[in-house]
Design a protein around this motif. Structure first.
Motif, PDB file in Angstrom:
ATOM      1  N   CYS A  14       8.512   0.076  -5.208  1.00 19.45           N
ATOM      2  CA  CYS A  14       7.255  -0.112  -5.910  1.00 19.45           C
ATOM      3  C   CYS A  14       6.224   0.687  -5.109  1.00 19.45           C
ATOM      4  N   ILE A  15       5.754   1.790  -5.672  1.00 17.03           N
ATOM      5  CA  ILE A  15       4.872   2.708  -4.936  1.00 17.03           C
ATOM      6  C   ILE A  15       3.438   2.219  -5.067  1.00 17.03           C
ATOM      7  N   ASP A  16       2.864   1.738  -3.962  1.00 17.92           N
ATOM      8  CA  ASP A  16       1.573   1.054  -3.973  1.00 17.92           C
ATOM      9  C   ASP A  16       0.500   1.967  -3.384  1.00 17.92           C
ATOM     10  N   SER A  17      -0.254   2.628  -4.249  1.00 12.62           N
ATOM     11  CA  SER A  17      -1.302   3.524  -3.773  1.00 12.62           C
ATOM     12  C   SER A  17      -2.370   3.693  -4.831  1.00 12.62           C
ATOM     13  N   SER A  18      -3.620   3.808  -4.377  1.00 14.13           N
ATOM     14  CA  SER A  18      -4.704   4.096  -5.313  1.00 14.13           C
ATOM     15  C   SER A  18      -5.056   5.578  -5.254  1.00 14.13           C
ATOM     16  N   ASN A  19      -4.282   6.358  -4.502  1.00  9.10           N
ATOM     17  CA  ASN A  19      -4.493   7.793  -4.367  1.00  9.10           C
ATOM     18  C   ASN A  19      -3.527   8.522  -5.312  1.00  9.10           C
ATOM     19  N   ALA A  20      -4.064   9.108  -6.377  1.00 11.31           N
ATOM     20  CA  ALA A  20      -3.218   9.715  -7.422  1.00 11.31           C
ATOM     21  C   ALA A  20      -2.368  10.865  -6.873  1.00 11.31           C
ATOM     22  N   GLU A  21      -2.931  11.607  -5.946  1.00 11.30           N
ATOM     23  CA  GLU A  21      -2.197  12.747  -5.371  1.00 11.30           C
ATOM     24  C   GLU A  21      -1.009  12.256  -4.529  1.00 11.30           C
ATOM     25  N   ALA A  22      -1.245  11.185  -3.779  1.00  9.35           N
ATOM     26  CA  ALA A  22      -0.164  10.587  -2.985  1.00  9.35           C
ATOM     27  C   ALA A  22       0.901   9.997  -3.910  1.00  9.35           C
TER      28      ALA A  22
END
Ligand code: THG
Length: 282
Positions: free
Chosen positions: A93-101
């Motif tokens: 589950c990829i948890d990030s608010s950075n769209a590029e990341a």
């Protein structure tokens, strides 16, 4: 409504009737100074250790979050995911608010990941959903928009409906959208838990999608938080969540989840409950 996550050939199914999916939340730098320092120097030992410990404690999916101001997420998130996959062999589950990341992570992930998350905000819908579609991932939709988390049930159901509609419009199957109605703390709003539980029930039954919830916010500001979180997770399972974001190495929480599954008829012959009991005794 069945969400299937994949890691290479291996599948994990999320759905009503199945045992509640435990998404292990420990790979997260919140309040972990030593972990942040490790990530800053490109050391993934804690990622490796937490991945394995959570698998052994019963996690079926691993949440990976390396978001802090001081870490280059675009570079570090894909590496952390590779290490977690290597160590535990569980879907991510990829948890990030950075769209590029997020895109960098989706590029390296060998399978069908769970993107955590998209919101009802136009900016988020426009950036994240095309990525979910392009990489054939599943996605968690948070019921918040430009005005924050609504304090009423109706507005949360409305945002959930909007996220599902927009996903389907661009070609993401409805079963690949999992809604997270979020929760505020009961310390500041005594109705916060009840409102979230009602939102869970309505979204599960009226919109017919999988629903996920994390418990950590609900007890913020109260003592002995695990007791509140454990009760909330059990009630959330009763209300219709099919996955939880939790720390599987916290025995208080894990026992509550597994017991709730037995009582909700989601663990035939209490198989998983007994298996987890035996694993802990060893
Ligand atoms: N919904 C969705 N995603 C989420 C959340 C959610 N992602 C983040 C969060 N909530 C769930 N993950 C965590 C991870 C860590 C903690 C809480 C929630 C946490 N960590 C300890 C602390 O802050 O004290 C660290 C303790 C330690 O050192 O082990 O509380 O709701 N979709």
């Amino acid at each position: 409504m069945l969400t299937v996550l994949k890691l290479n050939q291996q599948e994990h199914r999320i759905g009503p009737g199945l045992p509640t999916t435990v998404i292990g939340e420990r790979i997260n730098p919140t309040n972990r100074k030593a972990f942040v320092e490790e990530l800053e120097r490109g050391d993934f030992e804690t990622v490796r250790r937490d991945a394995l410990a959570q698998k052994e404690a019963g996690a079926q999916v691993l949440d990976v979050n390396v978001g802090t101001g001081s870490v280059d997420e675009v570079r570090i998130l894909p590496k952390a995911i590779e290490v977690a996959v290597q160590a535990a062999g569980l879907p991510i589950c990829i948890d990030s608010s950075n769209a590029e990341a997020m895109e960098a992570a989706l590029k390296v992930y060998p399978g069908k990941a769970l993107v955590n998350s998209v919101t009802g905000e136009e900016n988020s819908l426009g950036k994240i959903l095309p990525m979910v579609k392009e990489y054939g991932a599943a996605v968690i939709g948070l019921t918040l928009d430009d005005d924050g988390i609504p304090s009423d049930v109706e507005k949360r159901v409305e945002i959930a409906r909007k996220i599902i509609e927009r996903s389907v419009e661009i070609g993401i199957p409805k079963e690949d959208v999992i809604i997270d109605p979020l929760t505020m703390s009961v310390a500041t709003d005594s109705k916060a838990g009840a409102v979230t539980l009602e939102a869970v029930h309505r979204i599960a039954t009226e919109l017919e999608v999988n629903v996920v919830l994390g418990a950590s916010n609900v007890s913020f500001g109260l003592p002995d938080r695990s007791t509140i979180n454990a009760a909330f997770l059990a009630m959330a399972i009763s209300a219709g969540v099919t996955a939880v974001i939790s720390d599987p190495t916290n025995v208080v929480l894990t026992k509550a989840i597994l017991a709730a599954d037995v009582l909700a008829g989601k663990d035939d012959f209490a198989q998983r409950y007994i298996q987890n009991y035996r694993a802990r005794k060893q």
